[in-house]
Design an enzyme around this catalytic site. Structure first.
Site, PDB file in Angstrom:
ATOM      1  N   ASP A   1      -7.458 -43.511 -90.577  1.00 38.98           N
ATOM      2  CA  ASP A   1      -7.621 -43.456 -89.121  1.00 38.98           C
ATOM      3  C   ASP A   1      -6.398 -42.872 -88.423  1.00 38.98           C
ATOM      4  OD1 ASP A   1     -10.117 -44.854 -89.319  1.00 38.98           O
ATOM      5  OD2 ASP A   1      -8.993 -46.712 -89.566  1.00 38.98           O
TER       6      ASP A   1
ATOM      7  N   GLY B   1     -16.584 -44.016 -92.593  1.00 39.73           N
ATOM      8  CA  GLY B   1     -16.914 -43.367 -93.855  1.00 39.73           C
ATOM      9  C   GLY B   1     -18.004 -44.096 -94.609  1.00 39.73           C
ATOM     10  N   ASP B   2     -18.558 -45.152 -94.017  1.00 38.61           N
ATOM     11  CA  ASP B   2     -19.564 -45.974 -94.683  1.00 38.61           C
ATOM     12  C   ASP B   2     -20.920 -45.298 -94.623  1.00 38.61           C
ATOM     13  OD1 ASP B   2     -20.581 -48.109 -96.033  1.00 38.61           O
ATOM     14  OD2 ASP B   2     -19.640 -49.604 -94.755  1.00 38.61           O
TER      15      ASP B   2
ATOM     16  N   ASP C   1     -13.103 -47.306 -85.851  1.00 34.23           N
ATOM     17  CA  ASP C   1     -13.476 -47.408 -87.252  1.00 34.23           C
ATOM     18  C   ASP C   1     -14.372 -48.638 -87.411  1.00 34.23           C
ATOM     19  OD1 ASP C   1     -13.458 -46.896 -90.008  1.00 34.23           O
ATOM     20  OD2 ASP C   1     -11.808 -48.294 -90.306  1.00 34.23           O
TER      21      ASP C   1
END
Length: 1349
Positions: free
Chosen positions: A877, A684-685, A408
């Site tokens: 996650d 998710g950015d 992540d």
């Protein structure tokens, strides 16, 4: 497995039906819904809120654990042997010799599983027993989470955790906003907002009304889409739409909201976060699976050996009966029957070839290596007092074989902390002062009473320029940062301001301006107050042109106290430089500074401004008003109006913000890459931020060819148009693309859906999901353009369909011959994508959902056959962590969901380097050496039984003494091999980190595989041959006192030779010598001497001659020097040739070549890309400092987000009503319009264009931090996110919003609550899609809504 994406789509399609129906405050109604469970059994459709993540309970533990344990082939094998040993006719060893060790092994493993599961039960109990307030009757009572049911109304307060998925009904914030922190879901600490539907916001204003609320919610079935929800609220004969902006998800934390109320929609395992957690699957290491196969192989070998020896017995028995007919009457059974029984006798005798002790010792080795991880002070994080923890004890060796790391970004690679690093003003770069050259005596901001003491940036020259007030560019630079933003402010103390921003970037910029004397103090919907070097100035906000992902800039049009109008703009350099009025030396110098900032991987932002004359503004305001009233293509029209104003700008400078990485991230990634470990970032950015972090952590480099969606599409088009030579391996990708030595791939979740979508579900992928932000550009696309995009995306998918069959010849396709004919199109596409991605040195997946993260991990596991490791820190996650072969959770402020579902827990990403390269590699080396040595020593000692059978008439008589067989693996040879498994080191920890290339051996299974196993078999067999036949040859035809040709003496010589030979082998292979290793060898010999002396003593012989028959056998053998020479000869023949072969092999072995193809060095320059891969020049990377989506200017300009003035009643639930713990008094229940508590920075009065005093400066209280730009940030439902403007020139008092129509006076009810005799204004832009004034003037008239009609 078929198509993973297809199966996910089937599940989502099934759960998209709107069959979830519930009624508020009606458990009887909700309990009537049933669903089929098993056969004709039915159960309640709506689950309770009880969470059970544990695998076992009191009743299921024993059967389920035994079922799991006997899935191991070795345990089934041992159970089979024990059953055979219980039959007296064929038993050659006592049944308890194997039964007791098997029970010990099962108990050890069951205890380990029980301890892990008790931890899960304890965690479940803590969560289920959390308190919450549930509406019971006409009051809120304290209950536990587990008591919640679908349809219940819940009351939450500030800092409470949301217990289930709730429909937000009302809150104490303006317009029933609720601010939540989703750190436990996505790891992000910045706030997001949710808003109640207008109908419940206006109607549910008291506890009594909530108790009588009987609304019905009809929505989609529970699913895993965290950022998508569709439903409707049916109440009083009308339907009201609901979306994700109205829902509070389980696991969120309420922030900056005193009280809110919600209706439970999904509970327990139906909640979205629990749907994303995935299932618990038992994880087993590669070596464990290999051992299962080897046990099966050994089992077959033992069957064949036993058959061969039984055939020998058959021939021997027939020959014996023919020669000695006088003893035949004693043999009552036939030869065939005796042969059958002898077969099983040999099978039991040779069953020790799969030693039970090896599996027991492996458990202790795993446990010991896990404890070493827990005790490693180098992985202890002192600031948070968090040590490393091995939560699983059976995967340590697999830590040394990892091929892919899936990480992540937010909270894992980064600290999610933005730091103001540098700036460029008027072409002059101001970096941080060198602390060594100019040691700081104290804070340079002491003159500023409201300065942030934690602000790290210091530059004395810039500070002098600011305080000198002579440089206009410097003044406007800091003024712009103090004005052009959407930050909110709270004043805790007179000199303490707390900024709450939509993104940490904006907070860093406003804090920087604050420390340099330009302090943002307060804002109202149409003004902003700034303290400029001690002077308070109020700027009238005429228009606010918000940021979005297409505009990449934000602008604010203000009127200063002197009456002049200025436009302040900040944004990405690529859009600001296009809009400059001129380009001179300052602009060129700034461009060079931006390039320098980009090389340092800083997030840059350009600042520009211009003065606007009054006439120009009036003309523009009229066009802006017309655009904001358009019913079609409003976003496009507003965009064009903004473009007109944002032209002819004057550049002020640029800022550089550091998205601070965690300590040691760069070094860790470099070490992992040198160890041939590929690092993929799944986040998710947004893409710009993720790519910038990729460069910052050196995952990406400047000379890499970065493949994005367009480049991948061009590659596929090249396949589409070139069919010649593909099958011959001369396709365009093979000849051009593979020449690139360094390639990276950057894709997003939407493109991933298109690639991996099954054919029958293809059109569904092209419909944008709610969790993918829609750009402004798409909002005004005409139908023809949308059709074009649909066909283009479909063409990409069709190309992938063809690609799977064509890639076989290029090396990117399936490696199995003719597999394409057997595999479906989904499998071929999946394989092609994974093979293409696997050839890249780095892969970054942006805007992916938790399920997409798990899907990517599963695809790599399926097609690459590599060990995968997933590391993350948030609940988003968890699915990825559970899916990977090894899951690592980071413990930190973002929650513990990831840790609770992980196999290993760390405090920082940098500790991953030591976990893999040191502990992982050591564990792999130790376990491999242990297994190879155990196989060798077992064969070296036990194969003599086979050779002895040919000299004992194939009667299955044991060669060794029974106690030697029983204690050989438990005492006589245990300690050296245990030392190897626990403490062996080929190189030190420091050397392991200096040479990450050593890690490659584990990825290739070099230390233990079928070939190494066969080598151990051959080595052990050769040792047994030497020990047996040399001893037999020396003792042949000998007699007398010094002879050892008798059975017991011969057995003792062979046993002692075997023990000494395998001990010498241990001495040769141990590389890490300590006092423990010497002690282990000495104790092994000591145990042998003591036990042998006791078992062969006359005292025990007298007690039980059958149990202890070897009376003084070893003492007689060791008393003769000639026999000692025979033993020495055996040991020498076993040791010296082996030692010579190893020396010769090491001398001839070439050093390992550098893995250039696997992990190319950073200094390799990529060759010229193929024409269809050519990209636009990227001289600068502009990772602009904004959140991912539109800002929150709309909420500010509407006043939706702002507190009301003192004395003004609120249309929300009141503070007195909220303070209900057990039961409310009747007087309070009957007073729905009680006043509520508010906090303010100052009083609100009339706004003037001139300079305003501090008392009348309009410093209205700012409440909460505006929701952050998260990967799934959401705008207020019904408010066009792309429309932003101010209400300039309006005198507005934020009284009761009673549905005032733009341009018309407020209703009497609203006027009556205006407060202090000030006439109520109108609301600029009502909720639900109303468009008020944008950029000045009174609110324009608008068409009536359907409700008003």
């Amino acid at each position: 497995m078929g198509s993973l994406a297809y199966r996910e789509d089937l599940e989502e399609e099934k759960n998209s039906a709107f069959t979830w129906e519930l009624e508020a405050n009606s458990r009887d109604y909700n309990s009537q819904f049933k669903e089929k469970s098993f056969l004709c059994w039915q159960r309640r459709k709506y689950k309770s809120n009880v969470i059970h993540t544990a695998k076992y309970n009191v009743f299921s533990f024993l059967p389920l654990n035994l079922y799991e344990q006997f899935h191991r082939v070795s345990n089934l094998y041992f159970l089979f042997i024990i059953i055979l040993q219980g039959l007296p006719e064929i038993s050659t060893l006592p049944w308890f010799t194997l039964f007791v060790p098997l029970i010990c092994l099962l108990v050890i493993r069951a205890t380990r599983d029980l301890v892990d599961d008790i931890g899960r039960h304890r965690s479940d109990r803590i969560i289920n027993n959390r308190p919450c307030q549930i509406l019971v009757g006409k009051s809120f009572l304290w209950r536990k989470w587990e008591d919640l049911n679908v349809g219940d109304v819940v009351c939450l307060h500030k800092d409470n955790i949301v217990p289930a998925d709730l429909l937000l009904l009302a809150s104490t914030e303006p317009s029933s906003l609720c601010y939540v922190e989703t750190a436990d879901i996505d790891g992000e600490t910045n706030l997001k907002f949710r808003q109640a539907p207008p109908v419940t916001h206006h109607e549910l204003t008291s506890i009594r009304k909530m108790a009588s609320f009987q609304g019905k919610v009809v929505c989609e079935e529970p699913n895993s889409r965290l950022h998508h929800f569709v439903g409707c609220l049916e109440w009083n004969g009308r339907k009201h739409p609901l979306d994700i902006g109205n829902v509070l998800l389980r696991g969120c934390k309420v922030r900056n909201t005193d009280t809110c109320y919600g209706l439970v929609i999904y509970a327990g395992f139906d909640t979205k976060i629990m749907r994303n957690c995935g299932k618990i699957h038992p994880k087993r290491s590669r070596i464990d699976r290999l051992l299962n196969r080897l046990v099966a192989l050994i089992f077959l070998s033992l069957v064949l050996i036993s058959v061969a020896l039984s055939l020998g017995f058959w021939f021997k028995a027939k020959e014996f009966k023919a020669k000695h007919h006088y003893v035949s009457p004693r043999h009552v059974q036939s030869v065939a029957a005796e042969t059958f029984l002898t077969f099983w006798g040999f099978f039991i005798l040779l069953s020790v070839m799969v030693p039970m002790a090896m599996f027991i010792m492996v458990e202790f080795i795993y446990l010991g290596n896990s404890m070493f991880i827990n005790w490693d002070v180098q992985m202890y994080y002192e600031p948070q007092d968090v040590p490393a923890k091995a939560r699983s004890t059976s995967l340590n060796d697999q830590l040394g074989q990892v091929g892919y790391v899936f990480s992540d970004k937010t909270g894992t690679l980064t600290q999610n902390v933005m730091t103001f690093k540098k700036c460029c003003i008027g072409g002059i770069v101001y970096g941080p002062d060198d602390e060594e050259a100019a040691p700081c005596k104290g804070s340079p901001y002491l003159w500023n009473k409201v300065a942030d003491g934690k602000f790290p940036y210091r530059n004395a020259e810039l500070l002098r320029a600011v305080r000198g007030r002579t440089d206009e560019a410097v003044r406007e630079f800091w003024r712009l940062l103090a004005i052009c933003h959407t930050v909110m402010v709270q004043e805790k103390d007179p000199d303490q301001l707390v900024y709450q921003a939509a993104s940490p970037d904006e907070e860093a910029l406003v804090t920087a301006a604050r420390n340099f004397g330009y302090v943002f103090v307060a804002r109202t919907r149409d003004s902003i107050t700034v303290m400029e070097l001690g002077d308070e100035r109020v700027y009238q906000v005429l228009a606010m042109m918000d940021f979005n992902s297409m505009r990449k800039r934000m602008s604010v049009l203000v009127r200063n106290p002197e009456g002049a109008i200025y436009l302040y703009t900040k944004g990405a350099d690529v859009v600001i430089f296009e809009r400059l009025s001129k380009k001179g030396m300052t602009e060129w110098t700034t461009e060079e500074a931006l390039a320098s900032f980009a090389e340092e991987t800083l997030r840059t932002l350009c600042l520009a401004y211009k003065r606007v004359d009054e006439d120009t503004y009036e003309e523009w305001r009229q066009r802006h008003r017309e655009a904001s009233l358009r019913l079609q293509n409003r976003a496009h029209a507003l965009h064009q109006v903004y473009e007109e104003m944002e032209e002819g700008l004057q550049l002020l400078g640029a800022t550089a913000i550091e998205d601070r990485l965690q300590d040691g991230v760069c070094d860790t990634i470099q070490c992992l890459k040198q160890g041939n470990i590929k690092v993929w970032v799944l986040t998710g950015d947004k893409q710009e931020t993720a790519v910038n972090i990729g460069f910052a952590c050196q995952l990406l480099s400047e000379n890499m060819l970065i493949l994005e969606q367009k480049e991948i599409t061009r590659i596929l088009e090249a396949y589409w148009g070139s069919n010649d030579g593909l099958l011959a391996g001369q396709g365009p990708l093979q000849s051009r693309f593979l020449q690139q030595t360094k390639v990276a791939m950057v894709i997003n979740g939407e493109f991933l859906d298109q690639l991996l979508l099954s054919l029958r579900k293809e059109p569904r992928a092209l419909v944008r999901d709610e969790d993918v932000d829609v750009d402004v550009e798409e909002a005004w696309q005409e139908p023809g353009e949308r059709t074009t995009n649909f066909l283009r995306a479909q063409r990409v998918s069709l190309m992938w369909r063809t690609l799977g069959t064509q890639l076989r010849g290029t090396g990117l396709g399936p490696r199995v011959k003719d597999s394409g004919a057997r595999d479906g199109p989904e499998v071929r596409r999946e394989r092609a994508f994974v093979e293409l991605a696997a050839r890249c040195q780095a892969v970054i997946c942006c805007r992916v959902t938790p399920k997409q993260k798990a899907l990517i991990v599963a695809l790599v596991k399926k097609y690459q056959r590599a060990v995968t490791l997933a590391i993350g820190d948030g609940a988003n996650d968890v699915n990825m962590i559970k899916t990977a072969d090894i899951g690592v959770g980071l413990a930190g402020p973002e929650g513990m969901q990831a840790v609770q579902n992980s196999d290993y827990a760390l405090a920082q990403f940098c500790f991953l380097k030591r976990l893999l390269l040191v502990h992982g590699r050591w564990s792999y080396v130790r376990v491999c050496k242990f297994l190879r040595y155990f196989v060798y020593k077992t064969l070296a000692s036990m194969m003599a039984q086979v050779w002895f059978a040919s000299y004992s008439g194939f009667t299955a008589q044991p060669l060794y003494e029974g106690w030697f067989l029983a204690l050989f693996n438990l005492l006589f040879s245990t300690l050296p091999v245990l030392y190897i498994g626990l403490f062996e080191q080929d190189v030190s920890a420091e050397r392991s980190l200096e040479l990450p290339q050593l890690y490659i051996a584990g990825q290739k299974d070099e230390l233990f595989n079928y070939w190494v196993f066969l080598q151990a078999l051959a080595h052990g067999t050769a040792t047994s041959l030497v020990n047996f036949f040399v001893t037999l040859w020396v003792s042949h035809d000998s007699a007398g006192p010094t002879s050892f040709s008798d059975y017991q003496s011969f057995s003792a010589v062979v046993a002692l030779s075997s023990l000494l030979s395998i001990t010498m082998e241990a001495i040769l292979i141990i590389k890490y010598w300590t006092a423990l290793s010497v002690l282990a060898i000495l104790l092994s010999f000591g145990f042998y001497m003591v036990v042998t002396w006791g078992c062969q003593s006359f005292w025990l012989f007298q007690i039980s001659p059958e149990t202890f028959p070897f009376l003084y056998a070893d003492r007689n053998v060791l008393s003769h020097p000639s026999i000692l020479l025979v033993i020495l000869l055996n040991v020498s023949l076993n040791t010296l040739p082996t030692l010579a072969l190893r020396v010769i092999y090491q001398a001839l072995e070439k050093p390992r070549p550098k893995e250039v193809e696997e992990a190319p060095s950073e200094d390799i320059t990529a060759v010229e890309a193929a024409p269809y891969l050519r990209r636009e020049s990227r001289r600068r990377r502009s990772s602009y400092a904004f959140s991912h989506r539109e800002g929150y200017a709309e909420l500010i300009t509407q006043g939706t987000i702002l507190r009301r003035a003192p004395g003004v009643d609120s249309d929300m639930l009141m503070g007195q009503i909220i303070l209900c713990h057990e039961e409310l008094s009747p007087s309070i229940q009957e007073s729905p319009r009680c006043s509520r508590k508010m906090s303010f920075l100052g009083k609100t009065g009339h706004q003037h264009r001139g300079k305003v005093s501090s008392r009348d400066g309009g410093r209205a209280a700012r409440r909460p931090q505006i929701p952050a730009g998260s990967p799934r940030g959401l705008a207020v439902r019904g408010v066009p996110g792309e429309v932003a403007g101010g209400a300039g020139g309006l005198t507005v008092v934020q009284g009761e919003r009673a549905g005032a129509v733009g341009g018309s006076p407020a209703p009497p009810a609203a006027r009556g609550r205006g407060g202090q005799g000030v006439p109520c204004g109108v609301t600029a832009g009502a909720r639900g899609g109303r468009s008020g004034a944008r950029g000045g003037g009174a609110a324009p008239p608008r068409p009536p809504t359907p409700e008003e009609q």
